[in-house]
Design an enzyme around this catalytic site. Structure first.
Site, mmCIF file in Angstrom:
data_model
loop_
_atom_site.group_PDB
_atom_site.id
_atom_site.type_symbol
_atom_site.label_atom_id
_atom_site.label_comp_id
_atom_site.label_asym_id
_atom_site.label_seq_id
_atom_site.Cartn_x
_atom_site.Cartn_y
_atom_site.Cartn_z
ATOM 1 N N LEU A 137 0.854 -1.183 0.000
ATOM 2 C CA LEU A 137 0.000 0.000 0.000
ATOM 3 C C LEU A 137 0.892 1.236 0.000
ATOM 4 C CD1 LEU A 137 -2.607 1.613 0.314
ATOM 5 C CD2 LEU A 137 -2.498 1.180 2.766
ATOM 6 N N ARG A 143 -7.173 10.782 2.253
ATOM 7 C CA ARG A 143 -7.826 9.595 2.830
ATOM 8 C C ARG A 143 -8.000 8.498 1.777
ATOM 9 N NH1 ARG A 143 -6.669 9.116 7.262
ATOM 10 N NH2 ARG A 143 -8.435 7.805 7.799
ATOM 11 N N ILE A 147 7.396 -10.327 3.156
ATOM 12 C CA ILE A 147 8.343 -9.621 2.299
ATOM 13 C C ILE A 147 8.017 -8.128 2.327
ATOM 14 C CG2 ILE A 147 9.185 -9.345 -0.075
ATOM 15 C CD1 ILE A 147 8.342 -12.317 -0.459
#
Length: 508
Positions: free
Chosen positions: A229, A239, A508
């Site tokens: 992410l 947001r 990872i």
């Protein structure tokens, strides 16, 4: 649902003393502090205080009440939430809308909860179209087989992915490791999801998932592992993180995948386990120069260099690099070894080949993972160990631009599979295996070897001169409620050599 672990640094004695002091205060909190004292405890961690207050109707007073309901592990987990990366995952308000365990839901600590899905759904119930984005942005599916789009993901991650709290280090993923991490057997192009600026077409956010067969104790989940992410720094206030999380959830659900595993260096509701990072210096002088490793009090640089010196050659008889012919044997050994742990992935032969064997036929791909096996006199593989490379950029340093880090990956040994396990023999064997892995790390010019307190790592971390780091890695399950799993550290965040860890899943 993303891996928000961050580049982690070594710890000096002063920081260790600070953590010890905080841990004592936390213990008192559990035993029952006054409201005023609890407020002081919250002051130690403004990030946690803000989140508790924002998720409560009554503001600060309710935050105090919420903290009192937390157990010691939750409080200590919360103290790890400070730092610049906290905002990226959104407030607890968002997670309160998601099928994840909540803080304070433990119930009777002497009565385990029934494990299983939190929310039951069918594919027919899942939205077929993504949620709309803000004006000026649009969804994009990234094709990582396309060199141009792979480069876009690489540029976004290397410019805007996780940094340490002091903005000294940032993960520097190569295109090779990105393909290795995001394109295992069964990977899905649709699970590489991005957001573009409509006018410029510039990639400004990204999230990814891969399929994983995840065993939680005696149940196997057909799940996804969510990672990477990343949001452009200039858009952190938009947001976007909750929007990306909802979108990757939708895409997984459309494939009939309703559970996920994800990790983070920050506190969210609610970890199933927490491991601690440990670091073993290889090139101590460089680590000291860039601010990764401190110089202990009453020591000198030459003493530290001598302390971390390594042999030039490995010592184990029968040790050699893994070959394709070894895949079946390694898969069998790994499967039996991971069965010892409460949480682990299930790997077939194709996955073992992908995760552990470097494809030397493709000269364009730099090596990401190294695996070595030990053969006995009958040519049977009795042991193996592996590690992978993940560099971190050193930000604004006049001499060094990167720290080359090896991360201990999977290992297994027949000595750990006896009934009952001979713990002394296992400890001796694992120390021998890891000692040789460090020799290879030196040969391949790594600066540091990193490991977590998972698997049986508690048996070698101190012996092989791994020092405790600042960072923790919290394991989370999405849409699945499970009893806590030991992470290899005790309630004071110290290595738990007796209990060890129930986590057999590396990240990872």
């Amino acid at each position: 649902m993303a891996d928000e672990s961050k580049p982690v640094k070594g710890k000096g004695k002063e920081k260790e003393k600070e953590k010890e002091k905080a841990a004592k205060k936390l213990q008192k909190a559990v035993e029952g502090l006054s409201d005023e004292q609890v407020t002081q405890l919250l002051d130690l961690n403004p990030a946690l205080a803000t989140e508790l207050a924002s998720s409560s109707d009554g503001g600060a007073d309710s935050a105090v009440d919420a903290l009192k309901r937390l157990n010691l592990l939750d409080i200590m987990t919360g103290l790890a939430a400070s730092g610049k990366n906290v905002k990226d995952m959104g407030a607890y308000k968002f997670w309160a809308t998601q099928p994840v365990p909540k803080f304070g839901e433990e119930g009777d600590p002497n009565k385990p909860i029934e494990e299983g899905p939190i929310k039951l759904q069918t594919v027919d119930e899942i939205a077929k179209e993504p949620a709309p984005l803000l004006d000026g942005f649009e969804w994009s599916t990234l094709d990582l087989t396309d060199d141009g789009e792979l480069k876009e993901v690489w540029e976004l991650l290397n410019g805007h992915y996780v940094e340490d709290d002091e903005a000294m280090f940032r993960f520097n993923y190569s295109t090779s490791i990105l393909k290795w991490a995001m394109m295992p057997p069964g990977w899905k192009k649709e699970w590489h999801r991005g957001v573009r600026a409509s006018q410029s077409r510039k990639l400004v956010a990204f999230i990814a998932a891969i399929p994983v067969e995840l065993r939680i104790r005696d149940k196997i989940l057909h799940a996804s592992e969510v990672n990477f992410l990343c949001i452009h720094k200039k858009l952190r206030s938009k947001r976007l993180a909750p929007v990306l999380i909802k979108e990757i959830t939708r895409l997984c659900n459309l494939e009939g995948v309703f559970q996920a595993i994800y990790t983070g260096g920050i506190v969210l509701p609610k970890p199933i386990s927490t491991c601690r990072y440990y670091h073993r210096a290889i090139n101590w002088q460089k680590l000291y120069d860039v601010g990764f490793s401190p110089l202990p009090a009453n020591s000198k640089p030459q003493f530290q260099i001598r302390k971390y010196a390594l042999p030039d050659r490995p010592s184990l008889r029968g040790l050699r690099e893994m070959q394709k012919k070894d895949v079946a044997s390694v898969q069998d050994l790994l499967t039996r070894y991971l069965a010892k742990y409460d949480m682990a992935a299930e790997f077939d032969k194709h996955e073992v080949e992908h995760w552990l064997l470097h494809n030397k036929k493709n000269a364009l791909e730099e090596q990401v993972v190294w695996t070595y096996v030990v053969e006995d006199e009958h040519k049977k593989i009795t042991d193996f160990f592996s590690f992978y490379c993940l560099e971190s950029s050193v930000i604004n340093h006049p001499k060094h631009s990167n720290v080359r880090a090896a991360y201990l990956f999977y290992y297994a040994t027949e000595i750990g599979l006896t009934t009952p396990v001979d713990k002394d023999a296992l400890k001796s064997r694992i120390n021998a295996l890891v000692a040789d892995s460090l020799v290879f790390c030196k040969q391949y010019k790594f600066d540091v070897c990193n490991a977590l307190s998972l698997m049986d790592n508690g048996l070698f971390l101190e012996e092989q001169k791994f020092g405790p780091g600042d960072g923790q890695l919290h394991y989370y399950l999405f849409n699945y409620r499970a009893n806590p799993i030991a992470g290899g550290v005790d309630k004071r965040n110290q290595l738990d050599i007796e209990a060890l860890s129930g986590i057999g899943k590396t990240q990872i």
